[in-house]
Motif scaffolding. Sequence first.
Motif, PDB file in Angstrom:
ATOM      1  N   GLN A 153       0.794  -1.221   0.024  1.00 13.55           N
ATOM      2  CA  GLN A 153      -0.090  -0.019  -0.070  1.00 13.55           C
ATOM      3  C   GLN A 153       0.753   1.289  -0.038  1.00 13.55           C
ATOM      4  N   ARG A 206       0.900   4.156  -3.274  1.00 16.04           N
ATOM      5  CA  ARG A 206       0.471   5.495  -3.053  1.00 16.04           C
ATOM      6  C   ARG A 206       1.492   6.405  -3.630  1.00 16.04           C
ATOM      7  N   TYR A 216      -4.861   4.790  -2.752  1.00 15.05           N
ATOM      8  CA  TYR A 216      -5.101   3.328  -3.008  1.00 15.05           C
ATOM      9  C   TYR A 216      -4.736   2.504  -1.731  1.00 15.05           C
ATOM     10  N   THR A 217      -5.639   1.386  -1.446  1.00 15.76           N
ATOM     11  CA  THR A 217      -5.748   0.784  -0.193  1.00 15.76           C
ATOM     12  C   THR A 217      -5.455  -0.744  -0.916  1.00 15.76           C
ATOM     13  N   VAL A 218      -4.549  -1.445  -0.231  1.00 18.90           N
ATOM     14  CA  VAL A 218      -4.368  -2.804  -0.141  1.00 18.90           C
ATOM     15  C   VAL A 218      -4.636  -3.707   1.083  1.00 18.90           C
TER      16      VAL A 218
END
Length: 514
Positions: A198, A202, A208-210
């Motif tokens: 993550q 970014r 963005y999210t993981v």
Amino acid sequence: MTQDAPKPAKRSAIDRFLNIVEKGGNALPHPVTLFAIMAVAVVVLSWIASQFSLAVAHPVSGEEIRPVNLMTVEGLHRIMDGLITNFTGFAPLGTVLVALIGIGVAEHSGLIGAALRLLVLSAPRRLLTFVVVFAGIMSNMAAEIGYVLLVPLSGLIFIAAGRHPILGMAAAFAGVSGGYSANLLLGTIDPLLAGLSQEAARIIDPDYTVNPAANWWFMIASTPLIALLGTVVTEKVVAKRFPAPPESAGDGEQIDRMHPEEKRGLLFAALATLALTALVLLGTVPADGFLRGPDGDLLKSPFLRGVVALIFTYGVVTGIAYGIGARTIRSDADVIRGMSKSMETLATYLVLTFFAAQFVAFFNWTQLGLIFAVEGATFLKAVDLPAVPLFIAFILLTALANLFMGSASAKWALMAPVFVPMFMLLGYSPELTQIGYRIGDSVTNIISPMMSYFALIIAFLQRYEPKAGIGTVVATMLPYSIAFLIGWTVLFTIWMLAGWPIGPDAPLNYIPAG
């Protein structure tokens, strides 16, 4: 008259190769020192890069991106101001600490050890090898328990079955370490790697999210594959090298059978697991379940965002339930002791994380990661390498790097800021890049002298083969490594070509927002 000293035995090619690997790995500084050096190097590199007319267009906004020089008064102030927040805000830190607190209760109470022993001891003889490899795969969710408990236990199990103990230990080691990225359940490594992915993602997409379960579907599918491959290699290849147990095997050793207290503890833990699972299903199965999102969406819900909280809860609740049943937990002090014990093992990790966080932050501030990613993506686009060969090359690169640097998190902290953005610019998701990394990282664990438990495995083997050394371990485990690499790469290729998601809310492709 003195006798001539005996000539040293001629070393095999594999021993010579391993000596090179061992010397190369030992020449590297400690991972903590490595990250400290890398952090300083990034600052110096930012000054060097700023002296040239380096510029790229941001792949999303089109804005011109130039290197940011940290060797300035403003850069010094930024480093000083961010030193603490870089560490406390580092994504993997909190998730790993929380997950390990829960796992610590389950391990300290004896639940994990008893469950592994029950699984292996109750296996029918014809399924013994498969069960040992499978148990090894499942044990890697709880860090060192598979190495220190399951590997020697499997040797004793195979002695009792009239087989060579090293055969059992090899099968267990293959599952624990070679199958590190396969599992039916999530473990502490999942939120750790997701946090690093993550942070890297970014660089391209700040929002963005993981999620920690990003590779779960692929991990589940990998579990029977690795268990089956490990079984075949054990029976068809390794068994030929260890056909019968040595005469001294098992002298003075015996397997501890399950005690009534342990059986009662496992019953209590099973009931607690059923109750918790029923509660989770109640919150996720109904369209208006309390663990779903406001619009009933399960992919972007508190359930998936709270995977670490679930790991913590399952660990604490089932650990306490087992401890009450087995009488290993008699007061709240025992629970706290289990939590504290898991934290004691993290001293080096916390120091490593501090310097890793500085390196990642500095790298992001300089914008060098974005520049390298754009230039690298431009080159790869010009080469026009298809997706499958591209990722196979990435898997092989990771597998090679693992021979010299054993820590999965340390390697990914170095590789993710470059490869995750680069592959995003080529249209591949961070989650897909992460699973490619995990395959390469897993398959050479069992032949890497830099793996932290490698010396322990040698010591276990020496109980039955006193002359066993690095070459013995590698010669024994190399067939597993090759089989896992080929089998896992084939599965990965099929998965990519089929276009299946590799986990909940984890597509294969990256499509920029807007």
